[in-house]
Write a protein that holds these residues in place. Structure first.
Motif, PDB file in Angstrom:
ATOM      1  N   HIS A 248     -15.499  -1.497  -4.650  1.00  0.00           N
ATOM      2  CA  HIS A 248     -15.207  -2.308  -3.884  1.00  0.00           C
ATOM      3  C   HIS A 248     -14.046  -2.247  -2.839  1.00  0.00           C
ATOM      4  O   HIS A 248     -13.775  -1.719  -1.629  1.00  0.00           O
ATOM      5  N   GLY A 249     -12.533  -1.919  -3.805  1.00  0.00           N
ATOM      6  CA  GLY A 249     -11.535  -1.746  -3.033  1.00  0.00           C
ATOM      7  C   GLY A 249     -11.506  -0.926  -1.668  1.00  0.00           C
ATOM      8  O   GLY A 249     -10.732  -0.383  -1.120  1.00  0.00           O
ATOM      9  N   ARG A 250     -11.599   0.518  -2.323  1.00  0.00           N
ATOM     10  CA  ARG A 250     -11.610   1.635  -1.923  1.00  0.00           C
ATOM     11  C   ARG A 250     -12.704   1.879  -0.510  1.00  0.00           C
ATOM     12  O   ARG A 250     -12.928   2.454   0.780  1.00  0.00           O
ATOM     13  N   ALA A 251     -13.748   1.275  -1.129  1.00  0.00           N
ATOM     14  CA  ALA A 251     -14.916   0.738  -0.040  1.00  0.00           C
ATOM     15  C   ALA A 251     -14.132   0.304   0.934  1.00  0.00           C
ATOM     16  O   ALA A 251     -14.466   0.603   2.617  1.00  0.00           O
ATOM     17  N   VAL A 252     -13.388  -1.024   1.048  1.00  0.00           N
ATOM     18  CA  VAL A 252     -13.204  -1.121   2.654  1.00  0.00           C
ATOM     19  C   VAL A 252     -11.623  -0.946   2.666  1.00  0.00           C
ATOM     20  O   VAL A 252     -11.483  -0.903   3.963  1.00  0.00           O
ATOM     21  N   PHE A 253     -10.408  -0.040   1.963  1.00  0.00           N
ATOM     22  CA  PHE A 253      -9.323  -0.262   2.557  1.00  0.00           C
ATOM     23  C   PHE A 253      -9.722   1.590   2.443  1.00  0.00           C
ATOM     24  O   PHE A 253      -7.718   1.813   3.378  1.00  0.00           O
ATOM     25  N   GLN A 294      -9.431  -8.648 -11.471  1.00  0.00           N
ATOM     26  CA  GLN A 294      -8.654  -7.992 -10.974  1.00  0.00           C
ATOM     27  C   GLN A 294      -8.651  -7.122  -9.393  1.00  0.00           C
ATOM     28  O   GLN A 294      -7.331  -6.357  -8.773  1.00  0.00           O
ATOM     29  N   ARG A 295      -9.380  -7.862  -8.431  1.00  0.00           N
ATOM     30  CA  ARG A 295      -9.984  -7.453  -7.183  1.00  0.00           C
ATOM     31  C   ARG A 295      -9.076  -8.178  -6.365  1.00  0.00           C
ATOM     32  O   ARG A 295      -8.222  -7.380  -5.232  1.00  0.00           O
ATOM     33  N   GLY A 296      -8.617  -9.546  -6.731  1.00  0.00           N
ATOM     34  CA  GLY A 296      -7.481  -9.919  -5.614  1.00  0.00           C
ATOM     35  C   GLY A 296      -5.982  -9.404  -5.894  1.00  0.00           C
ATOM     36  O   GLY A 296      -5.742  -8.649  -4.929  1.00  0.00           O
ATOM     37  N   TRP A 297      -5.615  -8.753  -7.096  1.00  0.00           N
ATOM     38  CA  TRP A 297      -4.668  -8.293  -7.007  1.00  0.00           C
ATOM     39  C   TRP A 297      -4.917  -6.619  -6.187  1.00  0.00           C
ATOM     40  O   TRP A 297      -3.606  -6.191  -5.621  1.00  0.00           O
ATOM     41  N   MET A 298      -5.595  -5.623  -6.326  1.00  0.00           N
ATOM     42  CA  MET A 298      -6.126  -4.697  -5.746  1.00  0.00           C
ATOM     43  C   MET A 298      -5.920  -4.839  -4.042  1.00  0.00           C
ATOM     44  O   MET A 298      -6.073  -4.323  -3.143  1.00  0.00           O
ATOM     45  N   PHE A 299      -6.732  -5.974  -3.533  1.00  0.00           N
ATOM     46  CA  PHE A 299      -6.930  -5.693  -2.633  1.00  0.00           C
ATOM     47  C   PHE A 299      -5.687  -6.247  -1.860  1.00  0.00           C
ATOM     48  O   PHE A 299      -4.986  -5.515  -0.696  1.00  0.00           O
ATOM     49  N   GLN A 300      -5.020  -7.430  -2.784  1.00  0.00           N
ATOM     50  CA  GLN A 300      -3.588  -7.448  -2.272  1.00  0.00           C
ATOM     51  C   GLN A 300      -2.280  -5.878  -1.924  1.00  0.00           C
ATOM     52  O   GLN A 300      -2.212  -6.367  -0.720  1.00  0.00           O
ATOM     53  N   ALA A 301      -2.766  -4.897  -2.981  1.00  0.00           N
ATOM     54  CA  ALA A 301      -1.557  -3.644  -2.639  1.00  0.00           C
ATOM     55  C   ALA A 301      -1.926  -2.994  -1.718  1.00  0.00           C
ATOM     56  O   ALA A 301      -1.851  -2.279  -1.215  1.00  0.00           O
ATOM     57  N   SER A 302      -2.898  -3.201  -1.365  1.00  0.00           N
ATOM     58  CA  SER A 302      -4.255  -1.940  -0.487  1.00  0.00           C
ATOM     59  C   SER A 302      -3.661  -3.091   1.001  1.00  0.00           C
ATOM     60  O   SER A 302      -3.376  -1.875   1.622  1.00  0.00           O
ATOM     61  N   LYS A 303      -3.865  -3.865   0.744  1.00  0.00           N
ATOM     62  CA  LYS A 303      -3.374  -4.194   2.310  1.00  0.00           C
ATOM     63  C   LYS A 303      -2.174  -4.476   2.377  1.00  0.00           C
ATOM     64  O   LYS A 303      -2.006  -3.949   4.087  1.00  0.00           O
ATOM     65  N   ASN A 304      -1.066  -4.265   1.493  1.00  0.00           N
ATOM     66  CA  ASN A 304       0.543  -4.017   1.955  1.00  0.00           C
ATOM     67  C   ASN A 304       0.282  -2.621   2.480  1.00  0.00           C
ATOM     68  O   ASN A 304       1.228  -2.343   3.278  1.00  0.00           O
ATOM     69  N   LEU A 305      -0.420  -1.575   1.786  1.00  0.00           N
ATOM     70  CA  LEU A 305       0.111  -0.590   2.101  1.00  0.00           C
ATOM     71  C   LEU A 305      -1.315  -0.088   4.031  1.00  0.00           C
ATOM     72  O   LEU A 305       0.418   0.470   4.656  1.00  0.00           O
ATOM     73  N   LYS A 306      -1.733  -0.705   4.239  1.00  0.00           N
ATOM     74  CA  LYS A 306      -1.850  -0.590   4.982  1.00  0.00           C
ATOM     75  C   LYS A 306      -1.368  -1.184   5.773  1.00  0.00           C
ATOM     76  O   LYS A 306      -0.929  -0.420   7.702  1.00  0.00           O
ATOM     77  N   CYS A 307      -0.574  -2.071   5.898  1.00  0.00           N
ATOM     78  CA  CYS A 307       0.308  -2.823   6.950  1.00  0.00           C
ATOM     79  C   CYS A 307       1.778  -2.489   7.033  1.00  0.00           C
ATOM     80  O   CYS A 307       2.249  -2.768   7.368  1.00  0.00           O
ATOM     81  N   GLY A 308       2.294  -1.926   6.055  1.00  0.00           N
ATOM     82  CA  GLY A 308       3.214  -0.719   5.802  1.00  0.00           C
ATOM     83  C   GLY A 308       4.643  -1.742   5.105  1.00  0.00           C
ATOM     84  O   GLY A 308       5.526  -1.381   5.623  1.00  0.00           O
ATOM     85  N   LEU A 309       4.081  -2.935   4.106  1.00  0.00           N
ATOM     86  CA  LEU A 309       5.059  -3.729   3.548  1.00  0.00           C
ATOM     87  C   LEU A 309       4.615  -3.919   2.011  1.00  0.00           C
ATOM     88  O   LEU A 309       3.948  -2.417   1.751  1.00  0.00           O
ATOM     89  N   PRO A 310       6.748  -3.933   2.000  1.00  0.00           N
ATOM     90  CA  PRO A 310       6.492  -3.246   0.314  1.00  0.00           C
ATOM     91  C   PRO A 310       4.973  -4.372  -0.714  1.00  0.00           C
ATOM     92  O   PRO A 310       4.744  -4.712  -0.509  1.00  0.00           O
ATOM     93  N   PRO A 311       4.975  -3.491  -1.957  1.00  0.00           N
ATOM     94  CA  PRO A 311       3.552  -3.851  -2.460  1.00  0.00           C
ATOM     95  C   PRO A 311       3.851  -4.992  -3.023  1.00  0.00           C
ATOM     96  O   PRO A 311       2.671  -4.957  -2.956  1.00  0.00           O
ATOM     97  N   LYS A 312       4.521  -5.814  -3.657  1.00  0.00           N
ATOM     98  CA  LYS A 312       4.687  -6.770  -4.157  1.00  0.00           C
ATOM     99  C   LYS A 312       4.339  -8.117  -3.424  1.00  0.00           C
ATOM    100  O   LYS A 312       4.448  -9.751  -3.450  1.00  0.00           O
ATOM    101  N   THR A 313       5.004  -8.131  -1.322  1.00  0.00           N
ATOM    102  CA  THR A 313       4.237  -8.690  -0.690  1.00  0.00           C
ATOM    103  C   THR A 313       3.136  -9.465  -0.599  1.00  0.00           C
ATOM    104  O   THR A 313       2.333  -9.439  -0.930  1.00  0.00           O
TER     105      THR A 313
END
Length: 347
Positions: A248-253, A294-313
């Protein structure tokens, strides 16, 4: 516009690439272009990359890709170089440690600290998904009452080896990252530098072999799995986890999905392609682990990458996180859409 063959040469050594033209898993030449111009948004390794998907086995793969001699460039700042990345600990980290260690101590007879068995019992009774996460991801399916010889392929800094050793297992590990191996050896662990080929002369010596997000890094994943099967004792178990390309995460991000991790992830599987490979190698009792969140962690990390934020933000708002967790609970039987593939098999 740059051709596909020229993209990866941007800032990557020109003699450090290998061009395939076929699927590295099944050898099929029929494929579709999935993404072009992918970059390393995590650790800033050089290069722009192209990802294809095999029309035969449905595996996704980089082509061209770093060769064996230069792939180390992509790991120069990798996260496995530290066992204790920070000397400070937040209240949230302390609470997680109390629950995690309390649960493991109660079930695997370890002596981890800090720990609260009561808090672990209360929370994990209310949250069965997180109990499954502890059993199947943190402890990698290790049965509570069993002991034996364990090999961790791609052991990194040895964090899991220390945990398994504390539960009574005789452990050893291998990894291609010299910095990570140095950390593991500093903890007194039996680890060797290199890939599975360092154990070429061995056969049927392990009761349990684990590959935690390793197979997607391999230039020849099928050969790695064959070697693991050779090293397993009869009735031994293989545990592996890898990103699910159909998640689902790849479909979204899309290209920002955390599981792509270009160029370290050379090959990405979906549920069916992974299962087909395991069955083709004559493994028995091939089963996907029970649902775990696992989806919450993966969505969080993926959103950070999309927004140019540090991975653990923590960029997800509370309402977003709640909505994701609810959606995951509702769809927990949808194995095909999970963020990771987690399989346990028997030789």
């Amino acid at each position: 516009m740059l051709s596909h063959s020229r993209l990866a040469q941007e800032s990557w050594p020109e003699n450090g690439l290998e061009y395939l033209g076929y699927c590295p898993v099944c050898g099929g030449k029929s494929r579709n272009l999935e993404y072009r111009g992918l970059r390393d948004r995590l650790y800033r390794a050089p290069g722009l990359w192209v990802l294809y998907r095999c029309n035969d086995c449905r595996v996704a793969y980089l082509d061209p890709r770093p060769n064996v001699e230069t792939i180390g460039i992509a790991y120069s700042r990798y996260y496995t170089h530290e066992l204790h990345p920070s000397s400070s600990i937040s209240f949230t980290d302390l609470a997680k440690a109390l629950v995690k260690n309390g649960y493991i101590n109660s079930n695997w007879k370890t002596s981890l600290r800090p720990a609260s068995p009561l808090l672990a019992y209360l929370l994990l009774t209310l949250l069965p998904g997180w109990k499954a996460f502890m059993d199947q991801h943190v402890m990698r399916g290790l049965p509570a009452a069993a002991r034996g010889e364990l090999l961790d392929v791609g052991c990194g800094n040895g964090a899991f080896l220390k945990l398994a050793a504390s539960a009574g297992w005789s452990v050893c590990g291998i990894d291609t990252d010299p910095a990570a191996i140095a950390v593991a050896r500093g903890e007194g662990l039996d680890v060797q530098i290199g890939g599975i080929e360092v154990l070429t002369q061995e056969k049927e010596i392990f009761d349990w072999i684990t590959l935690n997000h390793v197979i997607e890094h391999a230039h020849d994943p099928v050969s790695v799995l064959r070697a693991c099967i050779r090293l397993l004792k009869p009735n031994g178990h293989l545990w592996l986890e890898s990103p699910n390309y159909d998640s689902h995460g790849r479909a979204v991000f899309g290209e920002y999905w955390r599981g792509l991790e270009t160029p370290r992830h050379l090959v990405l599987f979906n549920t069916q392609s992974m299962r087909d490979i395991l069955l083709s190698l004559n493994l028995r009792n091939v089963r996907h682990a029970d649902w775990m969140p696992q989806r919450g962690w993966m969505f969080q990390a993926s959103k950070n990458l999309k927004c140019g934020l540090p991975p653990k933000t923590r960029s997800l708002k509370l309402l977003e996180r709640a909505r994701i967790e609810v959606a995951e609970c509702i769809s927990k039987k949808e194995v095909l859409r999970r963020e990771s593939l987690t399989y346990i098999c028997t030789k």
